[in-house]
Design a protein around this motif. Sequence first.
Motif, short mmCIF file in Angstrom:
data_model
loop_
_atom_site.label_atom_id
_atom_site.label_comp_id
_atom_site.label_asym_id
_atom_site.label_seq_id
_atom_site.Cartn_x
_atom_site.Cartn_y
_atom_site.Cartn_z
N HIS A 189 9.26 0.13 3.74
CA HIS A 189 9.46 -1.32 3.62
C HIS A 189 10.12 -1.67 2.29
N ASP A 242 4.10 0.60 1.19
CA ASP A 242 4.12 0.50 2.64
C ASP A 242 5.24 1.36 3.22
N ALA A 253 0.04 -4.52 5.51
CA ALA A 253 -0.34 -3.39 6.38
C ALA A 253 0.28 -3.52 7.78
#
Length: 304
Positions: free
Chosen positions: A130, A138, A259
């Motif tokens: 990400h 992430d 998440a």
Amino acid sequence: MTIPMTFSAEVAAARLAGAPIVALESTIITHGMPFPQNVETAQIVEQDVRDAGATPATIAVMNGTLHIGLEADELNSLGQAQNVAKLSRADIAACIAMGGNGATTVAATMIAAQLAGISVFATGGIGGVHRGAETSFDISADLHELAQTAVTVVAAGAKAILDLDKTFEVLETLGVPVIAYGQDTLPAFWSATSDMPAPLRMDSAAEIARAQIMRSAMGLSGGQLVCNPIPSDAQIPAEVLAPVIAQALSEADAQNISAKAVTPFLLGRIFELTEGRSLTANIALVRNNARLAAKIAAEMVNQA
Ligand code: PSU
Ligand code: MN
């Protein structure tokens, strides 16, 4: 311990016949597209696989049983169910052990496919690194799965909401073959090309199948990522999407989305902000991937 695993009627028949099978994931149905387009797309994609000469096996966990292939009514009810868990490597075994329901991501679908002896899998776009991962950490478990599970995944690259440069750096580090199909650059999900040169290029399903078989023969663990460009008439230019992605990302940040919720939130907002155009493109690219995966699956059977 035996794994509670069941096969749809058509998958059971294909297994008996040794016929080509293509795995399909279910998170794209439950978390990647809105109802009713999610169910319609899943049905169309299954038919694309059949029309291209293979049997579709949509994978999900239902009442603690790992389903390899869903019957039509199961697909329909999964597409309308609320609060279905999004399963990856970390939670698929726990979900089955506890008798739960869950949709499988790329990582979990690869695990299930390998258990069922299926070596090819089609999706839209894999998860990856990400943007802002240097602070959020992430990074999708999909990348590690490609490094350890021997399934060839056909996608339109990684989803363009991600940091694509970092995603491909991590794939290289993990030793995952990244193959552009029929072009020298990597596709970027909603866009057919990018400025990223492809590490590998292949122009036929036969070559892709041979490379996976060679990998396994050499004792190299893991699969391959085939990056299949979206058909050009369906693509959305990267410059059109850039401000939309930026807005969705800043909203995710402002709302502390984290998440597992990040990817579904971003895809949902981009769908709204493009007034459905992102979904139309997403459907076109998944269908295109399903057709190529079917050809690769047929070659895997031929070359085995
Ligand atoms: N491809 C799509 N739409 C999706 C996905 C793939 O066109 O929603 C799903 C896949 O299940 C993939 C997941 O594994 O998005 C990535 O989630 P995350 O970024 O949380 O790892
Ligand atoms: Mn994540």
